[in-house]
Motif scaffolding. Structure first.
Motif, PDB file in Angstrom:
ATOM      1  N   PHE A 175      30.033  62.613  56.554  1.00  0.00           N
ATOM      2  CA  PHE A 175      30.453  63.960  56.193  1.00  0.00           C
ATOM      3  C   PHE A 175      30.177  64.183  54.711  1.00  0.00           C
ATOM      4  O   PHE A 175      30.018  63.233  53.939  1.00  0.00           O
ATOM      5  CB  PHE A 175      31.967  64.145  56.413  1.00  0.00           C
ATOM      6  CG  PHE A 175      32.392  64.163  57.845  1.00  0.00           C
ATOM      7  CD1 PHE A 175      32.647  65.363  58.486  1.00  0.00           C
ATOM      8  CD2 PHE A 175      32.553  62.989  58.553  1.00  0.00           C
ATOM      9  CE1 PHE A 175      33.051  65.387  59.814  1.00  0.00           C
ATOM     10  CE2 PHE A 175      32.967  63.000  59.870  1.00  0.00           C
ATOM     11  CZ  PHE A 175      33.215  64.205  60.509  1.00  0.00           C
ATOM     12  N   GLN A 178      46.820  67.507  52.670  1.00  0.00           N
ATOM     13  CA  GLN A 178      46.554  67.158  54.066  1.00  0.00           C
ATOM     14  C   GLN A 178      47.508  66.088  54.597  1.00  0.00           C
ATOM     15  O   GLN A 178      47.322  65.592  55.710  1.00  0.00           O
ATOM     16  CB  GLN A 178      45.099  66.666  54.206  1.00  0.00           C
ATOM     17  CG  GLN A 178      44.048  67.699  53.870  1.00  0.00           C
ATOM     18  CD  GLN A 178      43.901  68.759  54.949  1.00  0.00           C
ATOM     19  OE1 GLN A 178      44.578  68.723  55.968  1.00  0.00           O
ATOM     20  NE2 GLN A 178      43.013  69.717  54.719  1.00  0.00           N
ATOM     21  N   CYS A 201      35.351  58.021  58.787  1.00  0.00           N
ATOM     22  CA  CYS A 201      34.685  59.191  58.206  1.00  0.00           C
ATOM     23  C   CYS A 201      34.281  58.837  56.776  1.00  0.00           C
ATOM     24  O   CYS A 201      35.154  58.559  55.936  1.00  0.00           O
ATOM     25  CB  CYS A 201      35.623  60.392  58.168  1.00  0.00           C
ATOM     26  SG  CYS A 201      35.923  61.161  59.772  1.00  0.00           S
ATOM     27  N   GLU A 251      31.438  59.561  53.349  1.00  0.00           N
ATOM     28  CA  GLU A 251      30.375  60.301  52.675  1.00  0.00           C
ATOM     29  C   GLU A 251      29.076  59.511  52.812  1.00  0.00           C
ATOM     30  O   GLU A 251      29.073  58.274  52.776  1.00  0.00           O
ATOM     31  CB  GLU A 251      30.741  60.492  51.210  1.00  0.00           C
ATOM     32  CG  GLU A 251      29.729  61.258  50.391  1.00  0.00           C
ATOM     33  CD  GLU A 251      29.999  61.119  48.909  1.00  0.00           C
ATOM     34  OE1 GLU A 251      29.399  61.901  48.148  1.00  0.00           O
ATOM     35  OE2 GLU A 251      30.768  60.234  48.520  1.00  0.00           O
ATOM     36  N   THR A 269      39.446  63.612  63.669  1.00  0.00           N
ATOM     37  CA  THR A 269      38.044  63.299  63.952  1.00  0.00           C
ATOM     38  C   THR A 269      37.780  61.809  63.795  1.00  0.00           C
ATOM     39  O   THR A 269      37.040  61.207  64.569  1.00  0.00           O
ATOM     40  CB  THR A 269      37.115  64.098  63.023  1.00  0.00           C
ATOM     41  OG1 THR A 269      37.344  65.493  63.216  1.00  0.00           O
ATOM     42  CG2 THR A 269      35.651  63.778  63.289  1.00  0.00           C
ATOM     43  N   ARG A 296      43.537  67.059  47.627  1.00  0.00           N
ATOM     44  CA  ARG A 296      43.668  67.308  49.063  1.00  0.00           C
ATOM     45  C   ARG A 296      44.424  66.191  49.788  1.00  0.00           C
ATOM     46  O   ARG A 296      44.807  66.357  50.947  1.00  0.00           O
ATOM     47  CB  ARG A 296      42.281  67.490  49.676  1.00  0.00           C
ATOM     48  CG  ARG A 296      41.647  68.814  49.301  1.00  0.00           C
ATOM     49  CD  ARG A 296      40.189  68.879  49.638  1.00  0.00           C
ATOM     50  NE  ARG A 296      39.393  68.010  48.769  1.00  0.00           N
ATOM     51  CZ  ARG A 296      38.078  68.110  48.637  1.00  0.00           C
ATOM     52  NH1 ARG A 296      37.417  69.038  49.297  1.00  0.00           N
ATOM     53  NH2 ARG A 296      37.414  67.285  47.839  1.00  0.00           N
ATOM     54  N   ASP A 298      40.360  72.803  45.106  1.00  0.00           N
ATOM     55  CA  ASP A 298      40.086  72.491  46.509  1.00  0.00           C
ATOM     56  C   ASP A 298      41.136  73.001  47.475  1.00  0.00           C
ATOM     57  O   ASP A 298      40.840  73.208  48.647  1.00  0.00           O
ATOM     58  CB  ASP A 298      39.945  70.975  46.683  1.00  0.00           C
ATOM     59  CG  ASP A 298      38.709  70.431  45.990  1.00  0.00           C
ATOM     60  OD1 ASP A 298      37.681  71.134  45.986  1.00  0.00           O
ATOM     61  OD2 ASP A 298      38.774  69.317  45.448  1.00  0.00           O
ATOM     62  N   GLY A 346      33.843  66.742  50.694  1.00  0.00           N
ATOM     63  CA  GLY A 346      34.862  67.778  50.765  1.00  0.00           C
ATOM     64  C   GLY A 346      35.449  67.976  52.148  1.00  0.00           C
ATOM     65  O   GLY A 346      36.540  68.524  52.284  1.00  0.00           O
ATOM     66  N   THR A 347      34.743  67.537  53.209  1.00  0.00           N
ATOM     67  CA  THR A 347      35.234  67.752  54.568  1.00  0.00           C
ATOM     68  C   THR A 347      35.907  66.522  55.160  1.00  0.00           C
ATOM     69  O   THR A 347      36.507  66.603  56.233  1.00  0.00           O
ATOM     70  CB  THR A 347      34.073  68.179  55.485  1.00  0.00           C
ATOM     71  OG1 THR A 347      33.050  67.160  55.469  1.00  0.00           O
ATOM     72  CG2 THR A 347      33.479  69.497  55.027  1.00  0.00           C
ATOM     73  N   SER A 405      39.933  66.881  55.694  1.00  0.00           N
ATOM     74  CA  SER A 405      40.355  67.637  56.873  1.00  0.00           C
ATOM     75  C   SER A 405      39.954  66.921  58.157  1.00  0.00           C
ATOM     76  O   SER A 405      40.647  67.050  59.180  1.00  0.00           O
ATOM     77  CB  SER A 405      39.770  69.054  56.839  1.00  0.00           C
ATOM     78  OG  SER A 405      38.351  69.016  56.761  1.00  0.00           O
ATOM     79  N   ALA A 406      38.864  66.148  58.126  1.00  0.00           N
ATOM     80  CA  ALA A 406      38.447  65.394  59.313  1.00  0.00           C
ATOM     81  C   ALA A 406      39.462  64.311  59.651  1.00  0.00           C
ATOM     82  O   ALA A 406      39.779  64.079  60.827  1.00  0.00           O
ATOM     83  CB  ALA A 406      37.064  64.783  59.086  1.00  0.00           C
TER      84      ALA A 406
END
Length: 317
Positions: free
Chosen positions: A209, A238, A180, A182, A222, A234, A294, A212-213, A216-217
């Motif tokens: 992505f 996470q 994953c 950016e 994911t 985060r 965040d 910011g996501t 969580s991915a």
């Protein structure tokens, strides 16, 4: 004023930039006090579009406002290149930049400067002034580096502590080579291409992505592996494990305020307020500030203001 707000708004709208006409938070002088030479001087502060850089933009705005300047807020520009071009063309006057980004992305070098933070800063500062007329003010202890991360559970299961560990694991398990990333990181020379050159990842699948996501991915499965900023709050929220860049694929990324040289010649007094903030920042403090935005959902401007007040740099009453 150096330009009318209306004219600036028209210029920026043509470039796809959004203009905020004023600093939306009350700022009174603290240890950063008024400077008569900055009274009434209009200074446009920009930032990139991720939490840390937006926070830095607000910190600069509040410091300069406390010193007496009139602030035009242009935080949250979309992408590094947009912010950089806005600085070069005079659409913004101040933006916080990262030494590794300057050296690789803007100067066109392919490998980091050996010798650590000071060496990377010195080389970036000289090259940017010589080639582009951009001045780097004193750099901060804040050093926000790229890294890859996995979940703690995944890292423990497969014995992953370093990026070399990851490379060896993926060579034996190519079905797990799903990253994953950016969109900007995928192509910028100090990003994924640098990691591929250094570590020799097997054929990979990349899913793009917004930054910011990604956190969580990764946590949600994911992608087994994702790109992170090492100062992002985060990571802990996470339960991610950051893998050590053991072969030093990525440069140092100390942050510093950047301004055009001609702007600094006209307004040398901006150096003091900006460098006061720069020297006070650390990775640990930025992790906490980013976490408040965040994870807790607080407004970035409020978080920045509260930090400035806690340091005594400004007052709000």
């Amino acid at each position: 004023m150096k330009r009318l707000v209306l004219v600036l708004a028209l210029l920026l709208s043509g470039c796809g930039l959004d203009l905020n006409t004023a600093l939306p938070y009350q700022v009174l002088p603290g240890s950063i006090g008024p400077d008569e030479s900055l009274k009434g001087v209009e200074i446009t502060v920009g930032s990139k579009d991720f939490t840390e850089n937006i926070l830095l933009g607000y910190l600069a705005e509040m410091a300069l406002s406390a010193a007496g300047a009139d602030i035009v807020d242009l935080t949250d520009l979309k992408g590094s290149q947009t912010a950089r071009q806005a600085l070069l063309t005079g659409e913004i006057d101040v933006v916080w930049e990262y030494t590794g980004t300057g050296w690789i992305n803007y100067q066109g070098n392919e490998t980091p400067v050996p010798g650590g933070e000071q060496a990377q800063y010195d080389a970036t500062k000289k090259a940017d002034l010589d080639r582009f007329g951009v001045e780097w003010l004193a750099y901060s202890p804040l050093n926000d580096q790229y890294a890859f991360a996995v979940t703690e559970a995944y890292g423990k299961q497969h014995g992953l502590r370093t990026t070399s560990d990851l490379t060896a694991f993926l060579a034996q398990n190519p079905d797990q080579a799903v990253f994953c990333l950016e969109t900007e990181f995928t192509s910028r020379q100090d990003g994924f291409p640098a990691a591929q050159r250094t570590y020799g990842f097997p054929t990979t699948e990349v899913k793009n992505f917004g930054i910011g996501t990604i956190y969580s991915a990764i946590a949600g499965g994911t992608c087994p592996v994702g790109e992170v900023f090492t100062t992002d709050g985060r990571i802990a929220a996470q339960k991610l494990r950051v893998l050590e860049d053991d072969k030093k694929a990525f440069p140092q990324y100390n942050v510093a305020p950047t301004v055009r040289a001609e702007f600094l010649r006209r307004h040398p007094q901006v150096r003091g307020p900006l460098e006061t903030v720069s020297r006070a920042l650390t990775n640990e403090q930025m992790i906490e500030l980013c976490r408040q935005v965040d994870v807790e959902g607080k407004d970035a401007g409020v978080v920045a203001r509260d930090w400035m007040v806690s340091k005594g740099f400004i007052r709000t009453d």
